[in-house]
Write a protein that holds these residues in place. Structure first.
Motif, short mmCIF file in Angstrom:
data_model
loop_
_atom_site.label_atom_id
_atom_site.label_comp_id
_atom_site.label_asym_id
_atom_site.label_seq_id
_atom_site.Cartn_x
_atom_site.Cartn_y
_atom_site.Cartn_z
N PRO A 1 40.57 43.61 25.53
CA PRO A 1 40.69 43.38 24.13
C PRO A 1 39.44 42.38 23.63
O PRO A 1 38.92 41.78 24.70
CB PRO A 1 42.17 42.66 23.99
N LEU A 2 39.20 42.58 22.36
CA LEU A 2 38.21 41.78 21.95
C LEU A 2 38.80 40.17 21.82
O LEU A 2 39.99 40.16 21.22
CB LEU A 2 37.32 42.31 20.76
N PRO A 3 38.06 39.30 21.70
CA PRO A 3 38.64 37.93 21.24
C PRO A 3 38.73 37.94 19.80
O PRO A 3 38.22 38.65 18.91
CB PRO A 3 37.19 36.76 21.89
N GLU A 4 39.23 36.82 19.38
CA GLU A 4 39.19 36.59 17.86
C GLU A 4 37.86 36.44 17.22
O GLU A 4 37.14 35.26 17.63
CB GLU A 4 40.11 35.38 17.59
N ILE A 5 37.46 37.12 16.41
CA ILE A 5 36.09 37.23 15.93
C ILE A 5 36.20 36.90 14.38
O ILE A 5 36.84 37.47 13.55
CB ILE A 5 35.44 38.47 16.03
N ARG A 6 35.85 36.15 13.70
CA ARG A 6 35.60 35.50 12.45
C ARG A 6 34.44 36.10 11.82
O ARG A 6 33.19 35.85 12.14
CB ARG A 6 35.78 34.17 12.06
N LEU A 7 34.62 36.93 10.74
CA LEU A 7 33.61 37.31 9.77
C LEU A 7 33.47 36.66 8.53
O LEU A 7 34.50 36.63 7.78
CB LEU A 7 33.44 38.85 9.56
N ARG A 8 32.33 36.30 8.11
CA ARG A 8 32.29 35.63 6.72
C ARG A 8 31.09 36.30 6.00
O ARG A 8 29.99 36.71 6.63
CB ARG A 8 31.72 34.13 6.91
N CYS A 9 31.29 36.80 4.85
CA CYS A 9 30.29 37.56 3.97
C CYS A 9 30.18 36.69 2.66
O CYS A 9 30.92 36.37 2.08
CB CYS A 9 30.81 38.97 3.65
N ASP A 10 28.93 36.46 2.49
CA ASP A 10 28.27 35.67 1.36
C ASP A 10 27.25 36.41 0.82
O ASP A 10 26.04 36.20 1.07
CB ASP A 10 28.30 34.31 1.68
N ASN A 11 27.77 37.52 -0.33
CA ASN A 11 26.72 38.22 -0.91
C ASN A 11 25.84 39.04 0.19
O ASN A 11 26.42 39.84 0.92
CB ASN A 11 25.63 37.41 -1.68
N ASN A 12 24.58 38.56 0.57
CA ASN A 12 23.72 39.32 1.48
C ASN A 12 23.59 38.90 2.87
O ASN A 12 22.87 39.02 3.73
CB ASN A 12 22.36 39.53 0.97
N GLN A 13 24.53 37.43 3.04
CA GLN A 13 24.77 36.95 4.39
C GLN A 13 25.63 37.16 5.06
O GLN A 13 26.91 37.46 4.59
CB GLN A 13 24.32 35.44 3.96
N LEU A 14 25.77 37.62 6.22
CA LEU A 14 27.02 37.83 7.13
C LEU A 14 27.04 36.74 8.37
O LEU A 14 25.86 36.69 9.09
CB LEU A 14 27.04 39.40 7.61
N SER A 15 27.87 36.37 8.88
CA SER A 15 28.26 35.60 9.81
C SER A 15 29.44 36.05 10.80
O SER A 15 30.37 36.13 10.14
CB SER A 15 28.35 34.17 9.42
N LEU A 16 28.94 36.37 12.02
CA LEU A 16 30.19 36.60 12.92
C LEU A 16 30.20 35.56 13.86
O LEU A 16 29.19 35.05 14.59
CB LEU A 16 29.41 38.06 13.87
N ARG A 17 31.52 34.85 14.07
CA ARG A 17 31.56 33.86 14.74
C ARG A 17 32.44 34.12 16.05
O ARG A 17 33.55 34.81 15.80
CB ARG A 17 32.21 32.44 14.13
N PHE A 18 32.19 33.88 17.25
CA PHE A 18 32.76 34.16 18.60
C PHE A 18 33.39 32.85 19.21
O PHE A 18 32.89 31.64 18.81
CB PHE A 18 31.99 34.78 19.56
N PRO A 19 34.30 33.06 19.83
CA PRO A 19 34.89 31.83 20.53
C PRO A 19 33.83 31.18 21.62
O PRO A 19 33.02 31.94 21.98
CB PRO A 19 36.14 32.17 21.37
N PRO A 20 34.09 29.92 21.64
CA PRO A 20 32.92 29.04 22.61
C PRO A 20 32.59 29.81 23.96
O PRO A 20 33.82 30.36 24.55
CB PRO A 20 33.43 27.68 22.91
#
Length: 501
Positions: A452-471
């Protein structure tokens, strides 16, 4: 093959539902009450629009035909204005398949107040059969169903609610009349040209349909209903249409000599201008398939659209079954496809609000593309995204509109390697954004592992994407980090910036 979430669907409320059929000759709307999966018809509307007669040689819809169509849809729209989008389905058929839209579809959708889909000829045939079968009641008899529209003719052989063979032929009452009787004269030679033209269209499919066999022949649509009414009123057939009655009708038509002199009891003034071309097609079908008698059904395309809409509301979406059949046919790795589907839908859930993808359709399209993204592998590994996209775009996919097929095809094409910007040029941003979410899900499952994948947080702000992974996750999975860095580079031409943290 095990059941996947391709069979899931959104639940719609019980209440009023409506179907709109934008045919080549006339527009129809039927409104019904949905109670526990059963339909009670409330209202029917029909207007002769003659859209096919308004096409010029370049395929443009003339201003008069466009005005008739838009005015009709405004009237229809008043009746369904209060219904939610998921309770109304409007479909365009042959003329809208062929026409240059030039903004017409947007105007038409605005007038109706609901989206309008254009469906393929085979999808039209499936929906016609569904409408006819449900109107006749369920039995085990194999039946032939014939539907003659303004620009196309659908032939179906089926049992119960299941079509066994379907064809959509390029002949209809409007097209036949315009091609062979445009000067208003009905000579014997003009009749023969119309009749032989229909026989030629039947020639490639007649043997296959005859070999399937059937217990009864049933017709639907205005043309066949008009023929039934005329031969009954004339006393040539007490019920239904017989081959002998068609021969009597042919003689009377040719004897009249002109379109404007064809006046039969039972024939409406609106149907009269296109009646002759329709009769030539009916007789050709009888002769080609060896039909001696045909009954007429109450159900037709619009009823089929209603019952198909009801299936979507009650978790019986034909499109889900179509996707499963494609996966089976092209030997898709179902476990991997399902992993990608789950992750893509989770990313969509996180991006939906900021990227305006919170409608149910986006989830459907992402789901279908996730499950089908590897079907091209069954042809060749090299450039398999192109093979898969071609299959989705050009296959007969029951339940899908042409626009839905094209969008899923674009998503499959865009799921790997260089991003095909040309596929999304001039289209709504939603398609490109769905493609990006699908790509990210595929990258995250590139190892094809069950882990299984870890909890991944995706944030989208117009043309900016951010994928945040656990430490420490990316440090422990350097290959995933490298894949994501490569994906960020591949996405640069789209104008989207992907940040990995």
């Amino acid at each position: 093959m095990q059941t996947t979430t391709a069979q899931r669907g959104d639940t719609g409320p019980e209440g009023t539902v409506a179907a709109v059929d934008l045919g080549s000759n006339s527009f129809h709307m039927v409104v019904a009450r949905n109670t526990a999966g059963e339909l009670t018809m409330l209202d029917r509307n029909r207007e002769m629009v003659r859209l096919a007669a308004g096409l010029d040689e370049a395929g443009r819809i003339g201003p008069e035909a466009a005005e008739r169509a838009i005015d009709c849809l405004r009237r229809f729209g008043q009746q369904v204005a209060a219904l939610p989008t998921e309770s109304v389905r409007a479909v365009g058929t042959n003329t809208l398949r062929r026409a240059r839209k030039d903004g017409f579809l947007d105007q038409a959708s605005e007038a109706l107040g609901h989206p309008i889909e254009i469906i393929s000829g085979i999808e039209e045939a499936r929906l016609v059969y569904l409408g006819v079968a449900r109107s006749l009641g369920v039995d085990d008899r194999r039946r032939l169903v014939v539907d003659i529209g303004g620009g196309s003719t659908e032939l179906i052989v089926g049992e119960r609610s299941t079509p066994l063979a379907m064809e959509s032929l390029h002949m209809g009452c409007v097209a036949s009349t315009l091609s062979h009787f445009s000067n208003g004269r009905v000579s014997w030679s003009a009749w023969l040209r119309a009749y032989m033209g229909a026989l030629q269209e039947m020639e490639p499919v007649a043997a296959r349909f005859r070999n399937l066999g059937w217990k009864e022949a049933v017709g639907s649509s205005g043309t066949i209903r008009a023929v039934r009414d005329v031969v009954r009123e004339a006393g040539w057939s007490p019920s239904g249409i017989t081959l002998a009655s068609l021969h009597e009708l042919r003689e009377a038509i040719v004897e009249a000599g002109r379109l404007d002199e064809i006046r039969f009891p039972g024939l409406s003034e609106q149907r009269q201008p296109v009646f002759v071309g329709g009769v030539a097609i009916v007789l050709a079908i009888f002769e080609a398939l060896g039909i001696e008698r045909m009954d007429v059904a109450d159900g037709a395309l619009r009823e089929g659209v209603l019952y198909d809409l009801l299936g979507r509301i009650h978790h019986e979406d034909t499109r889900g079954r179509t996707v499963l059949a494609l996966m089976d046919r092209y030997h898709v790795d179902e476990a991997h496809a399902t992993r990608v589907e789950h992750t893509a839908l989770e990313l969509l859930n996180q991006a939906a609000g900021s990227w305006k993808l919170d409608g149910g359709d986006a989830a459907h399209h992402v789901r279908w593309a996730s499950l089908l993204h590897e079907i091209g592998l069954d042809i060749a590994h090299s450039h398999y995204q192109h093979h898969g996209a071609y299959i989705v775009e050009h296959a007969d996919l029951p339940g899908f509109s042409l626009a839905e097929q094209q969008l899923v095809s674009d998503l499959v094409l865009a799921h790997r390697r260089k991003f095909p910007l040309e596929a999304f040029a001039g289209k709504p941003k939603g398609g490109l954004r769905m493609a990006v979410l699908l790509r990210l899900a595929i990258v995250l499952h590139r190892s094809r592992s069950d882990a299984p994948l870890p909890e991944i947080r995706l944030r989208c702000d117009n043309n900016q994407l951010s994928l945040r992974f656990p430490p420490d996750y990316l440090a422990a999975h350097p290959l995933t980090a490298a894949d994501l860095e490569q994906e960020a580079h591949l996405l640069e031409p789209t104008g989207l910036a992907l940040q990995i943290t």
